[in-house]
Design a protein around this motif. Structure first.
Motif, PDB file in Angstrom:
ATOM      1  N   GLU A  75       0.839  -1.198   0.000  1.00  0.00           N
ATOM      2  CA  GLU A  75       0.000   0.000   0.000  1.00  0.00           C
ATOM      3  C   GLU A  75       0.878   1.253   0.000  1.00  0.00           C
ATOM      4  OE1 GLU A  75      -3.345   0.114  -0.085  1.00  0.00           O
ATOM      5  OE2 GLU A  75      -3.706  -2.036   0.140  1.00  0.00           O
ATOM      6  N   LYS A  76       0.303   2.320  -0.472  1.00  0.00           N
ATOM      7  CA  LYS A  76       1.011   3.592  -0.485  1.00  0.00           C
ATOM      8  C   LYS A  76       1.465   3.981   0.916  1.00  0.00           C
ATOM      9  CE  LYS A  76      -2.272   5.653  -2.640  1.00  0.00           C
ATOM     10  NZ  LYS A  76      -3.216   6.613  -3.203  1.00  0.00           N
ATOM     11  N   ARG A  77       2.680   4.499   1.016  1.00  0.00           N
ATOM     12  CA  ARG A  77       3.222   4.984   2.280  1.00  0.00           C
ATOM     13  C   ARG A  77       3.216   3.926   3.377  1.00  0.00           C
ATOM     14  NH1 ARG A  77       4.171  10.042   2.475  1.00  0.00           N
ATOM     15  NH2 ARG A  77       4.042  10.085   4.742  1.00  0.00           N
ATOM     16  N   GLY A  78       3.085   2.661   2.989  1.00  0.00           N
ATOM     17  CA  GLY A  78       3.135   1.589   3.982  1.00  0.00           C
ATOM     18  C   GLY A  78       1.907   1.481   4.856  1.00  0.00           C
ATOM     19  N   ARG A  79       0.843   2.163   4.445  1.00  0.00           N
ATOM     20  CA  ARG A  79      -0.379   2.105   5.252  1.00  0.00           C
ATOM     21  C   ARG A  79      -1.007   0.723   5.213  1.00  0.00           C
ATOM     22  NH1 ARG A  79      -2.848   6.558   2.333  1.00  0.00           N
ATOM     23  NH2 ARG A  79      -1.592   8.375   2.853  1.00  0.00           N
ATOM     24  N   LEU A  80      -1.560   0.310   6.352  1.00  0.00           N
ATOM     25  CA  LEU A  80      -2.181  -1.010   6.449  1.00  0.00           C
ATOM     26  C   LEU A  80      -3.612  -0.968   5.944  1.00  0.00           C
ATOM     27  CD1 LEU A  80      -0.810  -1.832   9.989  1.00  0.00           C
ATOM     28  CD2 LEU A  80       0.002  -2.745   7.813  1.00  0.00           C
ATOM     29  N   ASP A  81      -4.017  -2.078   5.338  1.00  0.00           N
ATOM     30  CA  ASP A  81      -5.380  -2.188   4.822  1.00  0.00           C
ATOM     31  C   ASP A  81      -6.189  -3.087   5.749  1.00  0.00           C
ATOM     32  OD1 ASP A  81      -7.702  -2.871   3.429  1.00  0.00           O
ATOM     33  OD2 ASP A  81      -6.704  -2.680   1.497  1.00  0.00           O
ATOM     34  N   MET A  82      -7.298  -2.565   6.241  1.00  0.00           N
ATOM     35  CA  MET A  82      -8.126  -3.304   7.202  1.00  0.00           C
ATOM     36  C   MET A  82      -8.584  -4.668   6.659  1.00  0.00           C
ATOM     37  SD  MET A  82      -9.085  -2.922  10.296  1.00  0.00           S
ATOM     38  CE  MET A  82      -8.680  -1.818  11.647  1.00  0.00           C
ATOM     39  N   VAL A  83      -8.801  -4.748   5.359  1.00  0.00           N
ATOM     40  CA  VAL A  83      -9.229  -6.017   4.769  1.00  0.00           C
ATOM     41  C   VAL A  83      -8.204  -7.112   5.057  1.00  0.00           C
ATOM     42  CG1 VAL A  83      -9.678  -7.222   2.598  1.00  0.00           C
ATOM     43  CG2 VAL A  83     -10.580  -4.929   2.957  1.00  0.00           C
TER      44      VAL A  83
END
Lengths: 454, 454, 454
Positions: free
Chosen positions: C282-290
């Protein structure tokens, strides 16, 4: 990528560092588990033979059946209890639940190793032999780290929390070994070993990481109606399963039985007195959710060290009675004082729920065990030292500008580390355009954008 | 302080009364526990000797291991189950969860004493000897009080609920003693003892406290999308752990085993029939959350009294089948009728989930046990009398103008007794000013304010 | 009534069909239970005699005490775990939790019968004799059906889901019998039997029910902030209780003990690697809740088949390590690919959480058991066939225009099958009129309405 939007001077991009830390540490776990960790005799396929040679007539005598129900309750406390308790912030609930999940899942692996070396090493083979009690202890150890997370909530990056876990678990294993094995104390529910240690560890880190301009994120450092309700899920599962927490590794039979009863009673009393003090100190007697979510649990923390003792039901009631009062006063008066005068920013108020009630629990246990005051001093010292000195060192490490922590005006905000949905549904159609603009900022870094959109 | 804002004629300030009641009653608990309550032989440090003298070869025979897992499930039902089930109101979720927490935490202490005097008194020493079964029974007793809370939800002050708990627990202990010890009935899951009693106790109080102008708060007497979801947490934990509720104090071995199976089966059937009736009675077959949250549980209530009996799996299925139907019809048709014609304001519809299915459970148990109809009559009378007469007296006490209950236009509103966060984040920026004004009213009492702000 | 509003070409009125199906099937259950189902010797009142004749000295040896705590954990996983995991959709949370409740409550009854005929039939009397293990297996079976529901979420009517349950439970019982009894495999945690079967069953149905215009409901096919948090309740209870899932029907003693340890360890690893991959992609290392909600569980799925084996703690760690990676990649890259190129619409991504990790679990178990690759093939074939072929047939049945499924522009919307509250409270007063109009549409069918209101 750069740090164009989220701050003037901080790079919160963890796209390299977070996966790197996760992979390096997880691979280390695989290697170390491969070298060191095996099943103990009760979890091994040789259990059948073991039973015969030890004259055990039934599988029911496997420690699994004595401890598994309590283990599962503790497991819920660590992940749902701590995780949801910290969802109270209006826009940091993903971080609360999600980072709790990450650091406890990593921490328990490292704890199995660290605690295993100290307590479950089979000297003939050099292997750590694990069973259900090791899982409980690993969860306990994560509890200590999560307490520290409570002080840091919203102000650190997930990479920093991985560092906090690595060192926290290590320090925990050491101070636990000193307290339980060298000083021969009982602390089945971990008043000192878990709560006081975790409390001071977190407070020391937070003190080193003091942010003078944290009020830039003030608008996010509070709850909304439903976030307070999510937090109550955490509170209740902690409160309900605390008898299991304090009895999980107590002695079989009357030990576990008594620890559960004492904790049940102590917790009941601290609810009533926490409500009383909360009502007394607010306008029109209104209750404050912060107190109900936290101070009601103080009786469980303080009963940790003496839960197994013959402290009597009324003894437990008295412990809960006073801890509910002390903890609520702490949230109301001590925390603001500490923040103002000692520069101690403690997001969840762990000082009032863990550090102080844990210390009290240690004293109570010392009184019940009729220890000399000198012994008490020797007992508290290693816990306090490990917490504060360890925390200070970890805090200094975390000050390095490589961990991706948020800027002062981006604290308590899930958008820094999470893909956050836009929530447009909760806003009526006529406002959709405005709202769309207002929420769009998380993508602004990646394109030219017009300042007028702000 | 005065009552400037919240009502024209009611003072809802509980800043003196709530702490006073909490402290007086908690101190009474400490004193009474000090005089009366001790551990029983299985929780006492003498368990080792007891084992020897009673030829018990393993700690596993300690009642703790037979009942602790069920106890924890019951514990979750009381605090999470009842607490969250009542969060369905859009702006009374703090009160639902928070007051449940308070009154159950207080109630269980008083229940340990009241039930202890009746059932666990050691006549040689005059002490109440408690163990895990006492904790379960104390939780059950709180369940009865919380059922009553369901009828009163949103219309009473926390001080009133403390009064309701004090008398409710007392009456419960008495009617329980009559049913179980004088009439020698089995009611392991408390169809009669808990549900019917709690139901009529709450309904009688609510009937006495009838508010002709309650429709002034009508806009708050309903749910929002996420409050209905929070309520489902309560529903599901109640539904899932009900087999533990009905088997927790059943006989060891096949008794507990069978009680769990019967309850599991009965509950499954009542879900299917509740859905069927809900769909049949709504436009386009749409389901009503009220039915799903409540009537699905009716099978558990009704199985309480006969869960241990050899009622057969299909017997349990039939019980659940009909109770799901009856309960859903109750919510759809009977409650509105009772409110209109009998002036019975029953916020959570406890008549349909507890009073009636509980009574049915008593009849079923009587049929299975082949009792004469005269015996059935003698059985139901003490429960019904304790509930209604006790409730009427308590209702009259609660009519005294000293308890801080809300005015008709302030019912179902957490702002009366709680510090409620402003939730401004959920509203887009352009509306911030308006919203700020709209939400500011909770502070209006304490300053001059301009009516134009309304 | 007609279908005036909800669609141009679909009638979603289930007021006749849903109650009819519920009643017909529930009455069938009552009749079949009456003919076939009785208590087994451990739940029957003859347990006392049975103990004597079998030289059992204590009630503790009743299987109830070996399995009930795990059963309750599994029970929570099925109803709270699966139910809440699927509440992530912004406006389908009622359907997620409510239909899970309905189909599992119905499914477990049918499973008790189907599995009973295969596994618990007393040939001398022709009766199915049930005990605690049957309840666990019935819950497992519902797990398989709920996995299938994950692929269909938001696109089917409750009547269709009742059909999916009826056939799903039937197919499950058959493939389970083949795997466990004819092929003599161990699959205590159901990697193949539950997850792979449920996965392919759901995917096949979804593939047949392909909706080319599903993007008409695209605006509802996503989460909001608090719906993601509700989903985390599901995730965590699944994750926490998975050790119970995989150990619930394992052998007494070291079998259950080892299964719990292996699962605990595997799950911990998959959290860390799922986080790593989520951040990397993900962009900027952001985590995805899914990913956090789903891929973290992959380690539990894959450990199902070999949880009881002497796979070693590091073996479990390796399984979790790779499954966390594979599952996260699946959510990120494979699902979009399948949707685009294979026309596979999989709402919850069960392909990545159940079908693939389940299959992997089967392979791992085959490797550990040193099976020939031909045997592995013979093992996976019946599961895969039952899933896909059974699913395809059920899918075709569901294409009949009689089941009340939603139109493409009404998918993922609770208003089709639920009475949904209006949520006006969350919107500031100045907008009340607009909002009132916007939300009024659910009643429009039943009166003449003016198009200008749109």
């Amino acid at each position: 990528m750069g740090n164009c939007f989220f701050s003037q001077d901080k790079n919160t991009n963890v796209r390299v560092s977070l996966p790197a830390v996760c992979f390096v540490w997880e691979i280390a776990m695989v290697v170390l588990f491969g070298i060191f960790v095996r099943y103990n005799e009760e979890a091994d396929a040789h259990w059948g033979e073991y039973k015969k040679t030890h004259n055990i007539t039934t599988d029911m005598e496997n420690d699994f059946y004595y401890r598994y129900p309590s283990f599962q309750d503790v497991h819920v406390m660590i992940f749902v209890g701590f995780g949801f308790l910290m969802t109270f912030l209006k826009r940091y609930s993903f971080g609360a639940v999600g980072f709790t999940f990450l650091i406890a899942a990593f921490g328990l692996q490292w704890a199995l190793l660290m605690q295993g070396w100290f307590h479950s090493l089979d000297y003939s083979t050099g292997k750590i032999l694990i069973g259900i009690e090791n899982l409980i202890n690993a969860d306990f150890c994560c509890g200590g780290v999560l307490i520290a997370f409570g002080a840091l909530l919203g102000k650190v990056s997930p990479v920093q929390m991985m560092v906090v876990s690595l060192f926290g678990v290590t320090l925990y294993a050491v101070e636990e070994y000193i307290i339980l094995n060298l000083l021969h104390c009982r602390d089945a529910g971990g008043s000192m070993v878990i709560h006081t240690f975790g409390g001071y560890y977190g407070l020391a880190i937070s003190w080193i990481l003091y942010r003078p301009n944290l009020n830039k994120s003030k608008h996010l450092n509070g709850s909304v109606y439903h976030s307070d309700l999510f937090a109550m899920i955490g509170t209740l599962f902690l409160w309900l399963f605390w008898p299991s927490f304090n009895s999980a590794i107590a002695n079989h039979g009357d030990g576990q039985h008594r620890a559960a009863i004492n904790t049940y009673i102590s917790l009941a009393a601290s609810v009533v007195t926490a409500v009383a003090i909360s009502s007394m100190t607010e306008k029109r007697g209104r209750l404050d959710m912060v107190h109900i979510q936290n101070a009601t649990l103080a009786g469980g923390v303080a009963m940790g060290a003496s839960a197994e003792f013959m402290i009597s039901p009324y003894g437990s009631l008295i412990v809960g009675f006073f801890c509910g009062i002390i903890s609520t006063f702490g949230f109301k008066f001590v925390s603001p004082f500490l923040e103002k005068h000692l520069k101690l920013q403690d997001t969840c108020g762990i000082h009032n729920l863990h550090a102080v009630p844990g210390m009290l629990g240690g004293f109570i246990s010392a009184i019940v065990a009729a220890m000399a005051s000198e012994s008490v001093y020797k007992l508290t010292l290693p816990v306090y030292s490990a917490g504060t000195q360890g925390g200070a060192i970890v805090g200094l490490i975390l000050k390095l500008p490589i961990w991706g922590d948020p800027a002062d005006d981006n604290c308590f905000d899930d958008e820094v580390y999470w893909e956050v949905p836009e929530d447009e549904e909760s806003i009526p159609p006529v406002l959709e355009y405005n709202n769309h603009m207002a929420h769009k900022h998380q993508d602004r870094c990646d394109s030219n954008y017009n300042l007028e959109q702000l």
